[in-house]
Enzyme design. Structure first.
Site, PDB file in Angstrom:
ATOM      1  N   ASP A 137      -0.374  16.763   9.715  1.00 27.81           N
ATOM      2  CA  ASP A 137      -0.263  17.490  10.979  1.00 27.81           C
ATOM      3  C   ASP A 137       0.752  18.616  10.813  1.00 27.81           C
ATOM      4  O   ASP A 137       1.831  18.426  10.240  1.00 27.81           O
ATOM      5  CB  ASP A 137       0.169  16.529  12.098  1.00 27.81           C
ATOM      6  CG  ASP A 137      -0.077  17.109  13.481  1.00 27.81           C
ATOM      7  OD1 ASP A 137      -0.892  16.538  14.222  1.00 27.81           O
ATOM      8  OD2 ASP A 137       0.556  18.141  13.827  1.00 27.81           O
TER       9      ASP A 137
ATOM     10  N   ASN B  30      -6.131  10.384  20.891  1.00 28.42           N
ATOM     11  CA  ASN B  30      -6.055  10.938  22.236  1.00 28.42           C
ATOM     12  C   ASN B  30      -7.449  11.362  22.671  1.00 28.42           C
ATOM     13  O   ASN B  30      -8.227  11.876  21.869  1.00 28.42           O
ATOM     14  CB  ASN B  30      -5.105  12.144  22.251  1.00 28.42           C
ATOM     15  CG  ASN B  30      -3.680  11.754  21.902  1.00 28.42           C
ATOM     16  OD1 ASN B  30      -3.219  10.676  22.268  1.00 28.42           O
ATOM     17  ND2 ASN B  30      -2.979  12.607  21.173  1.00 28.42           N
TER      18      ASN B  30
ATOM     19  N   SER C 208      -5.762  17.913  22.427  1.00 27.58           N
ATOM     20  CA  SER C 208      -5.696  19.377  22.455  1.00 27.58           C
ATOM     21  C   SER C 208      -6.699  20.042  21.515  1.00 27.58           C
ATOM     22  O   SER C 208      -6.940  21.241  21.634  1.00 27.58           O
ATOM     23  CB  SER C 208      -4.277  19.847  22.111  1.00 27.58           C
ATOM     24  OG  SER C 208      -3.929  19.441  20.807  1.00 27.58           O
TER      25      SER C 208
ATOM     26  N   HIS D 146     -10.163  12.964  16.095  1.00 25.78           N
ATOM     27  CA  HIS D 146      -9.169  12.791  15.027  1.00 25.78           C
ATOM     28  C   HIS D 146      -8.319  11.571  15.314  1.00 25.78           C
ATOM     29  O   HIS D 146      -7.983  11.282  16.457  1.00 25.78           O
ATOM     30  CB  HIS D 146      -8.288  14.029  14.862  1.00 25.78           C
ATOM     31  CG  HIS D 146      -7.710  14.565  16.143  1.00 25.78           C
ATOM     32  ND1 HIS D 146      -8.460  15.279  17.059  1.00 25.78           N
ATOM     33  CD2 HIS D 146      -6.468  14.476  16.669  1.00 25.78           C
ATOM     34  CE1 HIS D 146      -7.694  15.623  18.086  1.00 25.78           C
ATOM     35  NE2 HIS D 146      -6.479  15.136  17.874  1.00 25.78           N
TER      36      HIS D 146
ATOM     37  N   HIS E   8      -4.693  10.078  14.634  1.00 24.59           N
ATOM     38  CA  HIS E   8      -3.338  10.358  14.157  1.00 24.59           C
ATOM     39  C   HIS E   8      -2.840   9.120  13.413  1.00 24.59           C
ATOM     40  O   HIS E   8      -2.961   7.996  13.931  1.00 24.59           O
ATOM     41  CB  HIS E   8      -2.374  10.573  15.320  1.00 24.59           C
ATOM     42  CG  HIS E   8      -2.633  11.788  16.162  1.00 24.59           C
ATOM     43  ND1 HIS E   8      -1.893  12.939  16.061  1.00 24.59           N
ATOM     44  CD2 HIS E   8      -3.544  12.018  17.154  1.00 24.59           C
ATOM     45  CE1 HIS E   8      -2.321  13.832  16.949  1.00 24.59           C
ATOM     46  NE2 HIS E   8      -3.324  13.299  17.633  1.00 24.59           N
TER      47      HIS E   8
HETATM   48  P1  AMP Z   1      -4.272  16.061  19.858  1.00 19.60           P
HETATM   49  O1  AMP Z   1      -3.209  16.629  20.754  1.00 19.60           O
HETATM   50  O2  AMP Z   1      -4.386  14.582  19.864  1.00 19.60           O
HETATM   51  O3  AMP Z   1      -5.607  16.765  20.091  1.00 19.60           O
HETATM   52  O4  AMP Z   1      -3.807  16.421  18.386  1.00 19.60           O
HETATM   53  C1  AMP Z   1      -4.034  17.649  17.782  1.00 19.60           C
HETATM   54  C2  AMP Z   1      -3.061  17.742  16.642  1.00 19.60           C
HETATM   55  O5  AMP Z   1      -3.490  18.776  15.776  1.00 19.60           O
HETATM   56  C3  AMP Z   1      -1.626  18.102  17.050  1.00 19.60           C
HETATM   57  O6  AMP Z   1      -0.748  17.050  16.647  1.00 19.60           O
HETATM   58  C4  AMP Z   1      -1.353  19.405  16.320  1.00 19.60           C
HETATM   59  O7  AMP Z   1      -0.043  19.507  15.851  1.00 19.60           O
HETATM   60  C5  AMP Z   1      -2.368  19.346  15.191  1.00 19.60           C
HETATM   61  N1  AMP Z   1      -2.784  20.625  14.648  1.00 19.60           N
HETATM   62  C6  AMP Z   1      -3.168  21.722  15.334  1.00 19.60           C
HETATM   63  N2  AMP Z   1      -3.492  22.714  14.493  1.00 19.60           N
HETATM   64  C7  AMP Z   1      -3.321  22.219  13.231  1.00 19.60           C
HETATM   65  C8  AMP Z   1      -3.483  22.755  11.917  1.00 19.60           C
HETATM   66  N3  AMP Z   1      -3.903  24.015  11.720  1.00 19.60           N
HETATM   67  N4  AMP Z   1      -3.205  21.973  10.866  1.00 19.60           N
HETATM   68  C9  AMP Z   1      -2.766  20.703  11.052  1.00 19.60           C
HETATM   69  N5  AMP Z   1      -2.607  20.136  12.254  1.00 19.60           N
HETATM   70  C10 AMP Z   1      -2.867  20.888  13.339  1.00 19.60           C
END
Ligand code: AMP
Length: 114
Positions: A31, A87, A95, A100, A102
């Site tokens: 991440d 999430n 977001s 995905h 985590h």
């Molecule tokens: P969520 O909020 O559960 O949708 O998690 C999305 C995650 O993607 C967040 O923890 C972000 O920090 C991560 N994220 C967003 N853009 C990137 C990227 N380019 N490379 C790696 N992680 C990312």
């Protein structure tokens, strides 16, 4: 056609990521904004938007993501435990609209989440 998510662009190597695992059906990468010493995302290569979009035909793929999560946790030395979080939707804190998992570890995690 829906726009490609940032995770599809990582899968297709259009943007860089620190990849820790890849197989035919999934990719795992660090991440970019880590919330723990180890914070990795495991994503299916097929762009399923969220848990809310799953149907029975996805069961094997989703199971695979969790097996990969276990492998990655082992590979990254999380012998003392770790957490898998998915999430879902705006209230769930999602977001990026590409399913995905985590993987968080490397410190004692608190509970419950906010
Ligand atoms: P969520 O909020 O559960 O949708 O998690 C999305 C995650 O993607 C967040 O923890 C972000 O920090 C991560 N994220 C967003 N853009 C990137 C990227 N380019 N490379 C790696 N992680 C990312």
């Amino acid at each position: 056609m829906t726009e490609k998510t940032i995770f599809s662009r990582i899968i297709e190597r259009e943007i860089p990521a620190e990849i820790v695992h890849e197989d035919d059906d999934s990719l795992a990468f660090r991440d970019v904004n880590p919330q723990a010493p180890v914070h990795v995302l495991v994503v299916p290569k097929r762009p399923i938007p969220s848990l809310a979009d799953l149907d029975a035909a996805d069961a094997e793929l989703v199971g695979h993501l969790f097996v990969v999560a276990r492998q990655v946790a082992e590979q990254l030395g999380l012998a003392n435990g770790w957490r898998a979080v998915v999430n879902c939707g705006p209230d769930g804190g999602q977001s990026v609209d590409h399913l995905h998992v985590h993987i968080l570890g490397g410190r004692k995690l608190s509970w419950p989440p906010g």
